[in-house]
Structure formats: C-alpha cells, structure tokens
Design a protein around this motif. Structure first.
Motif, short mmCIF file in Angstrom:
data_model
loop_
_atom_site.label_atom_id
_atom_site.label_comp_id
_atom_site.label_asym_id
_atom_site.label_seq_id
_atom_site.Cartn_x
_atom_site.Cartn_y
_atom_site.Cartn_z
N PHE A 142 42.16 30.89 20.09
CA PHE A 142 42.73 30.36 21.32
C PHE A 142 42.61 31.33 22.49
CE2 PHE A 142 45.91 27.33 19.03
CZ PHE A 142 44.86 26.47 18.77
N VAL A 143 42.49 32.63 22.20
CA VAL A 143 42.38 33.65 23.24
C VAL A 143 41.33 34.67 22.80
CG1 VAL A 143 43.57 35.46 24.55
CG2 VAL A 143 44.80 33.37 23.90
N VAL A 144 40.42 35.01 23.71
CA VAL A 144 39.38 36.00 23.42
C VAL A 144 39.17 36.89 24.64
CG1 VAL A 144 38.15 34.51 21.77
CG2 VAL A 144 37.51 34.47 24.20
N GLU A 145 38.49 38.00 24.42
CA GLU A 145 37.97 38.79 25.53
C GLU A 145 36.66 38.17 25.98
OE1 GLU A 145 37.71 42.97 25.38
OE2 GLU A 145 39.63 43.24 24.36
N ASN A 146 36.38 38.29 27.28
CA ASN A 146 35.12 37.75 27.80
C ASN A 146 34.75 38.52 29.06
OD1 ASN A 146 33.00 35.90 27.38
ND2 ASN A 146 33.76 34.57 29.01
N ALA A 147 33.48 38.50 29.40
CA ALA A 147 33.00 39.17 30.61
C ALA A 147 31.57 38.74 30.89
CB ALA A 147 33.07 40.70 30.44
N ASP A 148 31.17 38.90 32.14
CA ASP A 148 29.76 38.79 32.47
C ASP A 148 29.47 39.73 33.64
OD1 ASP A 148 30.63 37.53 34.78
OD2 ASP A 148 29.49 35.68 34.46
N ASP A 149 28.19 39.85 33.98
CA ASP A 149 27.81 40.82 35.01
C ASP A 149 28.21 40.40 36.41
OD1 ASP A 149 26.66 42.41 33.06
OD2 ASP A 149 24.64 41.58 33.34
N ALA A 150 28.52 39.12 36.60
CA ALA A 150 28.81 38.61 37.94
C ALA A 150 30.27 38.80 38.34
CB ALA A 150 28.44 37.13 38.03
N HIS A 151 31.13 39.14 37.39
CA HIS A 151 32.56 39.24 37.68
C HIS A 151 33.08 40.60 37.24
CE1 HIS A 151 31.74 34.91 37.43
NE2 HIS A 151 32.67 34.80 38.35
N PRO A 152 33.82 41.29 38.11
CA PRO A 152 34.33 42.61 37.74
C PRO A 152 35.44 42.51 36.71
CG PRO A 152 35.19 41.94 39.88
CD PRO A 152 34.18 40.92 39.48
N HIS A 153 35.59 43.57 35.92
CA HIS A 153 36.65 43.74 34.93
C HIS A 153 36.40 42.90 33.67
CE1 HIS A 153 38.80 45.71 38.13
NE2 HIS A 153 38.91 44.61 38.83
N ARG A 154 36.79 43.46 32.55
CA ARG A 154 36.89 42.67 31.33
C ARG A 154 37.99 41.64 31.51
NH1 ARG A 154 38.83 44.98 26.95
NH2 ARG A 154 39.72 46.74 28.07
N ARG A 155 37.87 40.54 30.82
CA ARG A 155 38.85 39.46 30.96
C ARG A 155 39.42 39.08 29.60
NH1 ARG A 155 38.09 36.77 36.06
NH2 ARG A 155 36.73 38.11 37.29
N LEU A 156 40.61 38.55 29.63
CA LEU A 156 41.21 37.83 28.52
C LEU A 156 41.31 36.38 28.97
CD1 LEU A 156 44.14 40.28 27.70
CD2 LEU A 156 41.87 40.23 26.66
N THR A 157 41.04 35.45 28.07
CA THR A 157 41.00 34.05 28.51
C THR A 157 41.37 33.09 27.40
OG1 THR A 157 39.65 32.36 29.61
CG2 THR A 157 38.52 33.76 27.99
N PHE A 158 42.02 32.00 27.77
CA PHE A 158 42.12 30.84 26.89
C PHE A 158 40.71 30.36 26.59
CE2 PHE A 158 46.53 28.71 27.81
CZ PHE A 158 47.17 29.86 27.35
N THR A 159 40.51 29.88 25.39
CA THR A 159 39.27 29.21 25.03
C THR A 159 39.43 27.71 25.25
OG1 THR A 159 40.01 28.99 22.76
CG2 THR A 159 38.72 30.97 23.30
#
Length: 213
Positions: A142-159
């Motif tokens: 239900f919750v994971v870490e995620n990131a991409d090159d276009a957005h700053p900072h590592r993220r935590l997110t609902f799936t």
C-alpha cells in the motif's frame, strides 16, 4: 487514439478549493488522506473554515517527500500550517516519520480511508506515482518509496491498491496547465492519473482544466 472517459465522475465548479471544502464537510469523514501542491494548499485553507468535527478524524498522507516536516517541500508541513494546526484532528499519521514499511502496515491495518485527496501533475502523475516508475506496477504493498529524475527528493507514496480501497478518491484540478494531461488521458494515453480507481472517484475542477476543447 479514441476518446475515453476520465475514470469516475466529473464535476466542474467555479471555485475548486471552496467546492472541495464543502464536499469534505458534507461527507463528515472519519479518515482523510491529504495531498500536496499549491491547489491542495488552497483547498486546506478553505477546509479549515468549515465546521467539520475534526476530533473524530484520522489524518493520513497519500504521498510525501523525504524531507523534514519543517521544510517548505514537506506536504505534511504545508498541511499543518494551512489546516491541521488550526483544527485538532483525532490523530495525524506522519508518513515521513513512519517510513514506507511502517506506513504500509498502518494503512493495511486501518479501515478503508473515507476520502483520499489527489492531484494531477503536468506529466500526468498522481500522488508520487510518476510515469515509467516501478511503483505503478505494485500490487501487493500500500505504501512504497518512489522517485524519478524529473522530481526532486525521494518520495513515499500510496500505491494504486491503497487508493483503490478508499471510499472516495477526489482529484482536484484547476487551470490551463492541467488541461493537457487530462487531454492525454482522454486520448487514451496510459498516464498514472488515468489509472485512478476507488469505490468512487470524483474529478473536481474548473472549466480551464476539465472542459474538453
């Protein structure tokens, strides 16, 4: 590509923050997951003026940057300044303080969230589910870490599975910059915003964002 409908109901309004605030107040939720961004900030400023009984509401976050709450980039920090510090909810469940694993467990053990508030980025992302990232295919957590090159900072997110179990997912959109990702979703492109599902989905936006050309 053939035209397709946005997933869920569409409601065009003149004042998105005011309409969002009234909707949440009418729903009297016991749980809500908050979002980030400039429009969310205006929505939460409007919401704090409503007479919602916050003492029974559990507050969650649908995504968060891995930064201190005091940072200007923190969704929780924004939500506290605009809303939560003024209304005294029953509990505020900090995503960044918990981390992905503990928050996943928390959401899994919690009854389905009544209202999940989402936005839509210019690239079609929602929460921190960015185009082309591994989190889009996650079906177990239900919750994971995620990131991409276009957005700053590592993220935590609902799936998507976390969003799908919500009673209502409300996607607020406003302004011309949202017209293009919405057009692309309607054209059948597989953007994250086009994958939003829940028991009910409501796109709440103004004419600039939602009215087709």
């Amino acid at each position: 590509m053939a035209d397709v409908a946005l997933p869920g109901q569409i409601r065009v309004v003149d004042d998105v923050p005011r309409a969002f605030a009234r909707l949440v107040n009418e729903l009297t939720p016991r749980s809500i997951a908050l979002s980030g961004g400039e429009l969310a900030q205006r929505c939460y400023t409007a919401l704090r003026r409503e007479a919602l009984e916050w003492s029974v509401v559990d507050v969650f976050f649908g995504d968060e940057r891995v930064v201190p709450v005091e940072s200007d980039d923190s969704n929780e920090g924004m939500a506290r300044r605009m809303l939560l510090d003024h209304v005294s909810p029953r509990a505020v469940h900090s995503m960044v303080a918990a981390g992905a694993d503990a928050y996943d467990t928390l959401v899994r053990q919690t009854p389905p969230i009544d209202v999940v508030h989402l936005g839509l980025g210019p690239d079609g992302h929602t929460a921190s589910l960015f185009p082309g990232t591994k989190a889009l295919a996650e079906r177990d957590r239900f919750v994971v870490e995620n990131a991409d090159d276009a957005h700053p900072h590592r993220r935590l997110t609902f799936t998507f599975p976390a969003i799908e179990r919500a009673s209502l997912a409300v996607v607020t959109v406003a302004g011309d910059e949202k017209r293009e990702p919405i057009r692309r979703i309607r054209a059948g492109e597989d953007l994250p915003g086009g994958r939003i599902r829940a028991r009910q989905v409501l796109w709440l936006g103004d004419r600039a964002a939602l009215e087709a050309d």
